[in-house]
Scaffold this active site. Structure first.
Site, mmCIF file in Angstrom:
data_model
loop_
_atom_site.group_PDB
_atom_site.id
_atom_site.type_symbol
_atom_site.label_atom_id
_atom_site.label_comp_id
_atom_site.label_asym_id
_atom_site.label_seq_id
_atom_site.Cartn_x
_atom_site.Cartn_y
_atom_site.Cartn_z
ATOM 1 N N GLU A 325 0.810 -1.229 0.000
ATOM 2 C CA GLU A 325 0.000 0.000 0.000
ATOM 3 C C GLU A 325 0.843 1.279 0.000
ATOM 4 O O GLU A 325 0.523 2.218 0.727
ATOM 5 C CB GLU A 325 -0.925 0.008 1.227
ATOM 6 C CG GLU A 325 -1.871 -1.155 1.269
ATOM 7 C CD GLU A 325 -2.643 -1.274 2.579
ATOM 8 O OE1 GLU A 325 -3.829 -1.596 2.510
ATOM 9 O OE2 GLU A 325 -2.064 -1.050 3.658
HETATM 10 C C1 TNX Z 1 -4.197 -4.115 5.029
HETATM 11 S S1 TNX Z 1 -2.407 -6.448 4.724
HETATM 12 C C2 TNX Z 1 -2.913 -3.839 5.423
HETATM 13 C C3 TNX Z 1 -2.667 -3.424 6.816
HETATM 14 C C4 TNX Z 1 -3.931 -3.242 7.573
HETATM 15 C C5 TNX Z 1 -4.865 -4.382 7.251
HETATM 16 C C6 TNX Z 1 -6.131 -4.382 8.040
HETATM 17 C C7 TNX Z 1 -1.471 -5.366 4.370
HETATM 18 C C8 TNX Z 1 -0.277 -5.825 3.712
HETATM 19 N N1 TNX Z 1 -1.809 -4.104 4.663
HETATM 20 O O1 TNX Z 1 -1.907 -2.230 6.827
HETATM 21 O O2 TNX Z 1 -3.642 -3.225 8.927
HETATM 22 O O3 TNX Z 1 -5.185 -4.331 5.896
HETATM 23 O O4 TNX Z 1 -6.849 -5.540 7.805
#
Ligand code: TNX
Length: 517
Positions: A325
């Site tokens: 992300e």
């Molecule tokens: C996605 S999973 C994210 C996390 C969040 C999570 C909450 C991932 C690689 N990134 O930063 O905490 O969703 O479910």
């Protein structure tokens, strides 16, 4: 009864049906006998330190629960007297896996053997499950309990389906103490999980002290989601966790998420920001807004220090760079960054793991990707030569609610009831993948909504137990009705351990006390 015994061995008759084995072992052959443990039962070990350590663990466990100490003998292992035998041997399971073990109980002997210390670490957990539930007690807390223990007669030959069976704990969104992490290690280890991935830094908090960059924890360690206080591990704390895990044959994987998910670091050191201005600490739940300054050389000096200090403290082979992300980083910058960071990790002697997003960049040899949301991205990584850890969010994310009424948790990947957490096929998550590409399964607990131990227990249990069976047991043996029945039987043990698991209505039938939400 052996001739020459001054007093008879107490008698007991225990059936295998009275015990619940999770994850289900490969091969189980009951023999109808019972091995009895009482205060005079001797424990013999081979001379290997691993065998002695496991024997001591068993002796401690029995002493803690029942108050008596079994005699340990490092001689006499070659005899066949009545007793418990724990040893390293040649491979008697018929599988080369280092976690393979062989456990056999008759009325005369209880034998736990393996060709590698990891097998003894897994096998002892099976033995605990063959003992009465009161083995999890602490006698000082509960008072005297039964002192004659029956182990149902059985021969078990067992080894795992996947080499990597993990859980992840996010200590960044909310901080969890060394004691809480140790408790988590004990709980996961019961189900033969062998990896604990610690998500040590994110926008809301930096949780491991870095001597060369002390403000990371001084400033970045002070916040959390909802401004509920901060916290961090000193390097000694981290070592304590590592050693605790190592004694249980569990590998710790440290993660520093980058280049995004870095607000806590950016708030601690202005020089890590492209504009040289430190943002405020962040206590919300948004993702994708922060980025290290990819074009600044100082960023890579910083990462070399951070990765270097953590790698030096970590005996396991992996370092997780996050990489998910990174919406505040341009694609060009992201690719450049991921390439460089892989080399830094390698230079510190560790193998890179990253969330599947890193598949956008060239991957160096040996890099592992962790699938979480986009099968196409993960497949791209596999085409680039990476192996994969499976954490499909809709099945393995322990922070998803069970159903819409769950008291905490998120729902972005849907809701995941216990049967849903069990009923999926790892080999079918990514269409382009064969078993050789899959290292295993990991269940992440993101902690935006998790504050207390009870919150943790509620989301983790019993779903993590379902994942543990998927990771360990033979895929053709997996059966929801069988798992459900064993889990129902196992709930009493969770109760006795004080695990505040989710009392899912689907686990409580008429014959099994009624639940409350
Ligand atoms: C996605 S999973 C994210 C996390 C969040 C999570 C909450 C991932 C690689 N990134 O930063 O905490 O969703 O479910």
């Amino acid at each position: 009864m052996l001739l020459g015994c001054k007093e008879p061995i107490p008698k007991l008759d225990v059936s295998l049906d009275e015990r619940s084995l999770i994850p289900l072992p490969r091969k189980i052959t009951p023999n109808g006998q019972t091995f009895v443990i009482y205060e005079k039962t001797k424990v013999y070990t081979s001379t290997d330190t691993a065998a002695v350590a496991i024997a001591k663990q068993l002796i401690d466990k029995i002493q803690t629960a029942y108050g008596y100490e079994l005699p340990l003998l490092e001689e006499g292992y070659a005899t066949d007297a009545y007793g418990i035998y724990i040893g390293l041997t040649s491979n008697t399971v018929g599988n080369p896996n280092r976690e393979a073990y062989h456990l056999k109980s008759t009325s005369q002997q209880l034998r736990l053997t393996a060709h590698h210390s990891s097998g003894l670490s897994r096998g002892i957990q099976t033995l605990y499950q063959l003992l009465p539930d009161s083995i999890v007690n602490n006698i000082t807390a509960t008072g005297p309990s039964a002192s004659v223990l029956g182990v149902p007669g059985v021969e078990i030959k067992d080894y795992p389906n996947f080499a990597y069976r993990g859980a992840m704990l996010d200590v960044a969104r909310h901080f969890f103490t060394v004691a809480q992490v140790k408790r988590f290690i004990d709980l996961m280890g019961q189900y033969k999980l062998n990896v604990l991935h610690l998500h040590l830094a994110d926008d809301q908090g930096w949780r491991i002290h870095i001597k060369s960059w002390p403000k990371l924890t001084q400033i970045g360690g002070s916040s959390s989601v909802g401004d509920q206080g901060g916290g961090f591990f000193t390097q000694d704390d981290y070592k304590e966790i590592i050693n605790y895990a190592m004694a249980r044959d569990i590998t710790i994987i440290p993660e520093i998420d980058m280049p995004g998910h870095t607000n806590a670091a950016l708030a601690s050191y202005p020089e890590l920001n492209c504009d040289g201005i430190a943002p405020k600490l962040y206590t919300g739940m948004k993702v994708g807004f922060s980025s290290l300054c990819v074009q600044k050389e100082r960023t890579y000096e910083f990462l070399d220090d951070v990765i270097g200090e953590i790698a030096a403290l970590t005996p396991g082979p992996y370092f997780h760079i996050g990489g998910d992300e990174s919406h505040a980083t341009s694609k060009k910058d992201y690719i450049y960054f991921i390439e460089r960071v892989q080399n830094i990790v390698k230079a510190h002697g560790k193998r890179v793991i990253g969330w599947e997003d890193i598949a956008a960049a060239p991957l160096t040899e040996g890099t592992i990707i962790q699938h979480w949301t986009n099968p196409d991205t993960a497949s791209l990584g596999i085409r680039k030569g990476a192996k994969v850890i499976l954490s499909p969010a809709a099945k393995t994310y322990l922070d998803m609610k069970y159903d819409k009424d769950s008291r905490i948790g998120l729902t972005w990947a849907g809701t995941t009831a216990i049967d849903s957490a069990y009923l999926w096929k790892p080999l079918e998550v990514l269409t382009t993948v064969s078993k050789a590409h899959i290292l295993g399964i990991e269940s992440p607990l993101w902690t935006e909504t998790v504050v207390t131990t009870s919150d943790m227990d509620y989301l983790v249990f019993p779903r993590l137990i379902a994942h543990a069976e998927l990771g360990w047991s033979k895929s053709s043996d997996l059966s929801w009705p069988s798992f459900k029945q064993r889990l129902q039987q196992h709930l009493q043990r969770l109760d006795m351990m004080g695990v505040d698991y989710y009392k899912a209505p689907q686990l409580f039938t008429a014959s099994n006390a009624s639940p409350q939400k």
